[in-house]
Each structure stands twice: as structure tokens, then as C-alpha cells.
Motif scaffolding. Structure first.
Motif, PDB file in Angstrom:
ATOM      1  N   ARG A 148       0.830  -1.211   0.000  1.00 54.36           N
ATOM      2  CA  ARG A 148       0.000   0.000   0.000  1.00 54.36           C
ATOM      3  C   ARG A 148       0.867   1.265   0.000  1.00 54.36           C
ATOM      4  O   ARG A 148       0.694   2.140  -0.844  1.00 54.36           O
ATOM      5  CB  ARG A 148      -0.926   0.001   1.218  1.00 54.36           C
ATOM      6  CG  ARG A 148      -2.073  -0.984   1.065  1.00 54.36           C
ATOM      7  CD  ARG A 148      -2.923  -1.019   2.313  1.00 54.36           C
ATOM      8  NE  ARG A 148      -4.086  -1.885   2.160  1.00 54.36           N
ATOM      9  CZ  ARG A 148      -4.853  -2.262   3.173  1.00 54.36           C
ATOM     10  NH1 ARG A 148      -4.578  -1.870   4.399  1.00 54.36           N
ATOM     11  NH2 ARG A 148      -5.900  -3.042   2.963  1.00 54.36           N
ATOM     12  N   CYS A 193      -2.717  -0.273   9.636  1.00 59.00           N
ATOM     13  CA  CYS A 193      -2.975  -0.541   8.216  1.00 59.00           C
ATOM     14  C   CYS A 193      -3.616  -1.934   8.112  1.00 59.00           C
ATOM     15  O   CYS A 193      -3.037  -2.865   7.574  1.00 59.00           O
ATOM     16  CB  CYS A 193      -1.670  -0.468   7.436  1.00 59.00           C
ATOM     17  SG  CYS A 193      -1.920  -0.427   5.653  1.00 59.00           S
ATOM     18  N   CYS A 200      -6.660   5.217   7.672  1.00 58.02           N
ATOM     19  CA  CYS A 200      -5.887   6.171   6.860  1.00 58.02           C
ATOM     20  C   CYS A 200      -6.029   7.603   7.379  1.00 58.02           C
ATOM     21  O   CYS A 200      -5.089   8.394   7.284  1.00 58.02           O
ATOM     22  CB  CYS A 200      -6.323   6.110   5.400  1.00 58.02           C
ATOM     23  SG  CYS A 200      -6.206   4.446   4.718  1.00 58.02           S
ATOM     24  N   ALA A 206       0.196   8.795   5.897  1.00 61.91           N
ATOM     25  CA  ALA A 206      -0.800   9.178   4.878  1.00 61.91           C
ATOM     26  C   ALA A 206      -0.218  10.084   3.795  1.00 61.91           C
ATOM     27  O   ALA A 206      -0.519   9.928   2.614  1.00 61.91           O
ATOM     28  CB  ALA A 206      -1.997   9.841   5.556  1.00 61.91           C
ATOM     29  N   CYS A 209       1.671   7.934   1.310  1.00 60.75           N
ATOM     30  CA  CYS A 209       1.106   6.626   0.945  1.00 60.75           C
ATOM     31  C   CYS A 209       0.576   6.641  -0.492  1.00 60.75           C
ATOM     32  O   CYS A 209      -0.376   7.348  -0.815  1.00 60.75           O
ATOM     33  CB  CYS A 209      -0.006   6.241   1.919  1.00 60.75           C
ATOM     34  SG  CYS A 209      -0.752   4.663   1.491  1.00 60.75           S
TER      35      CYS A 209
END
Ligand code: SF4
Length: 340
Positions: A148, A193, A200, A206, A209
Motif C-alpha cells: 500500500r 494498516c 488512513c 498518509a 502513501c
């Protein structure tokens, strides 16, 4: 250059998040390699909450690896009962004997990896936490966080994916702090996560990401679909005769090796075919890693002991608890009528 900075920031943020959010797990307050290894084996296929109770149970009964090595396999399986995946317990026991024979817990990655039941992840986790070896432990949590954050779409269950993630994981590893960092990644994946509802909105990563930026949080990590689970049918007869019942230990080469079960219908000879069986349970479903089981359970009370198929023995019913059994059998036995 930008990527190097990103790696550096990622690691720093994970470590500082861990300082605030670490889970107070009992095996984290020790450097005892045995206690840490035990926790990792238990947690291989078990949730922390259930695993913690079993860890205490094992540490109380077998405080040292020597105690575990000196136990019988039956004792270990009995204590493990309810956790499933019994090969873990058998391997744990064999590895304990191996460790005692070798005069102590192995301290290099290769030698830890050589213990029965220890794969790459467990070896890296134990090596880094107990001996501070500089090695990244990559499990489902780590795949998810890395896929991610860095927006990686390579399937995690392919050779290519495994390699790509392993390389990235070791680039991210802060030398000299591998144990803390690996635990931080475990907790970050488990608390922050998470698979279905990652937090988030309050995530310290964040800003960088990639999945969040590109709206792919739910799509990552990518995993190739496996073939459907095979189904298998089982049928058992519980024979009751003068307070005794017949059981056998399951042989090697099949599920539940070393555990005990009532008489399997397919082992029954014709002398037992004609008797009146009472059907107690039909199609009880039980899911294993590679298989779905459906079990029928019959009851037969008789005044004369029939001759048993090979491998079965008579035991007192009140002593049945002394024999380690698979979870499915424990569930079936709950349907038995009381003794008159
Ligand atoms: S922003 Fe969301 S998806 Fe990205 S690392 Fe944080 S919790 Fe995971």
C-alpha cells in the motif's frame, strides 16, 4: 535520491509510531529466545488474543526448552488442543529436543531456520528479536503495509513478488534495530494498516502513501487466487460398552497425525454393520487449510465388546480428556448422550 529519503522517512515514522502504540505482549518483556520462539510458533496461525493464553499455558507448564524437550508428545498435543494445525505442536516438540541435543538455542539465522517448523518469517522474527540479527521478517502484515505505502501491485504469492518485497523490506531495515522494527511492522499492520478498514485518516504515513493517493487502498496487496478447497467426508461411530469406548491414534501421512479419534466408519468390519446405529450429527462442517471436512457421527451402545479394527483400543470414557483430539472430534463428542 527522493526514493532514498522516502525509505528513510518510512522507517523513522514506523519506529516512532511504535513507541506510542506498541502492544504490551508478555513475550516482549524478555530476551529469552525460547519464550520468543514459542510465541512465534503459536502465532503462526492463531490470533494474538487466543495465542497469548496458550503462550502462558506453555510457559507455566514448560518454563524452559529442556522442560518441553522432556515432555511426551501426548502431553504437548494435549496442551495444544484447541489451537489447530497440530503439526506446529509436533514440530515444536521435535525442535525442542534438537535444541537440547545441540546444547542451546541456535543464534544464527541459518541454524534457527533449520529448526523443525521454522520458516523464513519465523527465523527472521526470532533472530532479530532475540539476537538482534539484521534481518527483515516479512509476513502478511508487512506485505500489506509495503504494497500500500509504496503502491506495489506485484502479486505477493508469486516468486517475483516475494523477491521484490524481500528486497524492499531489507532496504527499509534500520541496522541494529531490526528486532524493534520488525515488531513495529507487525503492530502497524495489525492495528493501523489493517486488511479491511485501515485507519488512513489518522495514519502518520498518509502523506506519502501511494495507495491512498491513487485510491487503491482496497486493491492492495494483490494476491493470485488459489484453487478451490477440496471436500472430504468422514463418518465416525462412538461405541459405548460398560463405560468404555474405542479410539485410535491417527497414523502418519494424513491430517491430524498423532491425535485420537473414535472408530472411523470405513475401518468397520461387517460384524458392526448390522447393528442399530443412532445418528447424532449429520454433515458437521470443519474447515482446514487445504480442505473442507464434513462429518457424520453415530452412536452405538452395546453390552458385549465387539472386536475392534486394527489399531483401536478400549479406554474408560471418563479418561477421554487425557487423549489429545482434533477440534472437530471434540465438537462431535459434545453431542453424546449421557451415560445411564
Ligand atoms: S494511509 Fe492507509 S493504506 Fe496507507 S499506510 Fe496508512 S493506513 Fe495503510
Amino acid at each position: 535520491m527522493y526514493f532514498c529519503d522516502m525509505i528513510h522517512d518510512f522507517t523513522r515514522i514506523i519506529l516512532s509510531w511504535f513507541e506510542e502504540n506498541r502492544r504490551p505482549l508478555p513475550w516482549r518483556s524478555t530476551r529469552d529466545a525460547y519464550a520468543i520462539w514459542l510465541s512465534e510458533i503459536i502465532l503462526q496461525q492463531t490470533r494474538i488474543q487466543q495465542g497469548e493464553a496458550y503462550w502462558y499455558r506453555f510457559m507455566e507448564r514448560f518454563p524452559t526448552v529442556e522442560d518441553l524437550a522432556a515432555a511426551t508428545e501426548d502431553e504437548v498435543l494435549r496442551l495444544w488442543q484447541g489451537l489447530g494445525y497440530y503439526s506446529r505442536a509436533r514440530n515444536l516438540h521435535m525442535a525442542a529436543r534438537q535444541i537440547v541435543q545441540d546444547d542451546g538455542f541456535p543464534q544464527t539465522l541459518e541454524r534457527i531456520r533449520a529448526l523443525k517448523g521454522v520458516g523464513d518469517y519465523t527465523a527472521a522474527a526470532v533472530g532479530s528479536i532475540a539476537f538482534n540479527l539484521d534481518v527483515a521478517a516479512v509476513d502478511g502484515n508487512v506485505y500489506r503495509v509495503l504494497a500500500r505505502h509504496f503502491g506495489i501491485g506485484t502479486p505477493i504469492n508469486t516468486t517475483e513478488g516475494k523477491h521484490e518485497f524481500a528486497v524492499l523490506a531489507s532496504e527499509l531495515l534500520p541496522k541494529g534495530k531490526a528486532g524493534t522494527y520488525n515488531q513495529a511492522m507487525m503492530d502497524f499492520g495489525a492495528i493501523q494498516c489493517t486488511p479491511s478498514s485501515p485507519r488512513c485518516v489518522i495514519c502518520p504515513l498518509a502523506e506519502t502513501c501511494e495507495a491512498l493517493r491513487s485510491g487503491r487502498v482496497e486493491k492492495l496487496p494483490v494476491k493470485l487466487k488459489k484453487t478451490q478447497l477440496k471436500e472430504r467426508r468422514l463418518a465416525y461411530i462412538y461405541i459405548r460398552c460398560k463405560g468404555e469406548t474405542a479410539i485410535r491414534r491417527r497414523p502418519a501421512g494424513d491430517i491430524w497425525q498423532g491425535l485420537w479419534e473414535p472408530v472411523e466408519m470405513e475401518d468397520v468390519q461387517c460384524t458392526m454393520c448390522d447393528v442399530q446405529l443412532l445418528l447424532l450429527v449429520k454433515d458437521m462442517k470443519h474447515v482446514l487449510t487445504h480442505r473442507i471436512l464434513y462429518a457424520d457421527f453415530y452412536f452405538w451402545e452395546t453390552k458385549e465388546k465387539p472386536s475392534l479394527p486394527e489399531g483401536y483400543i478400549w479406554v474408560r470414557e471418563e479418561e477421554l480428556d487425557d487423549y489429545a483430539k482434533p477440534r472437530l472430534i471434540v465438537r462431535l463428542l459434545e453431542s453424546l448422550p449421557c451415560q445411564q
